[in-house]
Motif scaffolding. Structure first.
Motif, PDB file in Angstrom:
ATOM      1  N   THR A 176     -10.368   1.019  -1.245  1.00  0.00           N
ATOM      2  CA  THR A 176      -9.354   1.207  -0.754  1.00  0.00           C
ATOM      3  C   THR A 176      -8.938   0.619   0.308  1.00  0.00           C
ATOM      4  O   THR A 176      -8.308  -0.334   0.678  1.00  0.00           O
ATOM      5  CB  THR A 176      -8.259   1.880  -1.701  1.00  0.00           C
ATOM      6  OG1 THR A 176      -8.395   1.996  -3.288  1.00  0.00           O
ATOM      7  CG2 THR A 176      -6.698   1.272  -1.939  1.00  0.00           C
TER       8      THR A 176
ATOM      9  N   ASP B 156      -5.919  -1.279  -7.608  1.00  0.00           N
ATOM     10  CA  ASP B 156      -5.839   0.061  -8.487  1.00  0.00           C
ATOM     11  C   ASP B 156      -5.405  -0.223  -9.623  1.00  0.00           C
ATOM     12  O   ASP B 156      -6.184   0.606 -10.987  1.00  0.00           O
ATOM     13  CB  ASP B 156      -5.987   1.080  -7.291  1.00  0.00           C
ATOM     14  CG  ASP B 156      -6.330   0.941  -5.971  1.00  0.00           C
ATOM     15  OD1 ASP B 156      -7.611   1.935  -6.091  1.00  0.00           O
ATOM     16  OD2 ASP B 156      -5.785   0.576  -4.964  1.00  0.00           O
TER      17      ASP B 156
ATOM     18  N   THR C 226       0.742  -1.075   0.367  1.00  0.00           N
ATOM     19  CA  THR C 226       0.145   0.017  -0.148  1.00  0.00           C
ATOM     20  C   THR C 226       0.734   1.129  -0.171  1.00  0.00           C
ATOM     21  O   THR C 226       2.176   1.176   0.944  1.00  0.00           O
ATOM     22  CB  THR C 226      -0.989   0.418   1.191  1.00  0.00           C
ATOM     23  OG1 THR C 226      -1.933  -1.501   1.421  1.00  0.00           O
ATOM     24  CG2 THR C 226      -1.817   1.366   0.991  1.00  0.00           C
TER      25      THR C 226
END
Length: 270
Positions: free
Chosen positions: A88, A41, A28
């Protein structure tokens, strides 16, 4: 006309990429606006943008990750808004409450939309004037038979949908003046699905959202019989750019609702 089924297929492609990353390890990172981003993403955005180019050649696509890097196509009356992975934070927390959102906008109004929650095996879709539906999605990312959905007439005690992580206190304060049976918290754009299928009556949203967060949900909700309005009663509007008081594509606070009669009474009461 862009077929809703083609938008569904594009979302399913994105969902498969999201689940591929979800099944393994991932890192992340933080974007310039301090929001999280992962390979899921970007992988979802790549395949969905490519699919949309085949489905709707020449129709501009405003996609979240490209926009965050300053790559926004010129667009006018007709364009597509894409959030390749809405929620997310929920993805990183492995709650399952994340979605792929695709919304088709014409003249500032979302006219068709798809919300896919791949980890939950759930898809919502709708087109203005044609109705809305939900469908189960299997582990291979294949959608089952559509089940029509519609909003409900507001009961005497309301069910209010709320975010898990954004504007919860403000939403609670707004709802304090209403007869509320209970709150239902969901991540990402799943709140729109709750209202569209009659499982909730209102979704008040406070704090910044972006147009790619909301276009698909608004299209589905309106197709199901509800709507979305700013807190002054005006339409949310899409394609908002070049403003002195807000960044491009940012939304103000709004209210998503299932029963137009209920929201009319709310605005009359002030």
């Amino acid at each position: 006309m862009i077929d809703l089924s083609d938008l569904v297929d594009a979302a399913l492609l994105g969902g498969r990429e999201v689940m591929r990353v979800y099944a393994g390890g991932f890192e992340t990172r933080r974007k310039a606006d301090d929001t999280p981003v992962t390979e899921a993403d970007h992988a979802s955005e790549r395949v969905v943008v490519a699919a949309l180019a085949r489905i709707a050649p020449g129709v501009p696509v405003v996609a979240e990750e490209a926009a965050s890097e300053g790559r926004v196509p010129d667009h006018a009356e007709r364009f597509i808004l894409l959030d390749p992975l809405d929620g997310t934070r929920e993805f990183c927390q492995r709650s399952g409450e994340f979605t792929v959102n695709i919304g088709l906008v014409e003249n500032g109004v979302p006219v068709a939309g798809v919300i896919l929650a791949p980890a939950l095996g759930l898809l919502y879709a709708g087109r203005l004037g044609k109705g809305a539906f939900r469908a189960a999605v299997d582990a291979d990312g294949v959608a089952g038979a559509p089940e029509p959905i519609a909003t409900r007439r507001a009961p005497s005690a309301l069910v209010v949908a709320a975010s898990r992580s954004h504007g919860v206190e403000a939403a609670s304060a707004f709802a304090a003046r209403l007869p509320v049976e209970r709150f239902v918290q969901r991540g990402s754009s799943l709140k729109y699905g709750l209202v569209a299928e009659g499982a909730a009556d209102l979704y008040p949203r406070f704090g910044r959202t972006m147009e790619w967060d909301t276009a698909a949900g608004e299209a589905i909700l309106v197709a199901a019989g509800g709507g979305v309005l700013r807190l002054d009663g005006s339409p949310l509007g899409y394609g908002k750019r070049g403003r002195a008081d807000a960044i491009d594509f940012a939304n103000p606070d709004f209210l998503a609702y299932g029963d137009p009669a209920l929201v009319a009474r709310l605005f009359e009461a002030g």
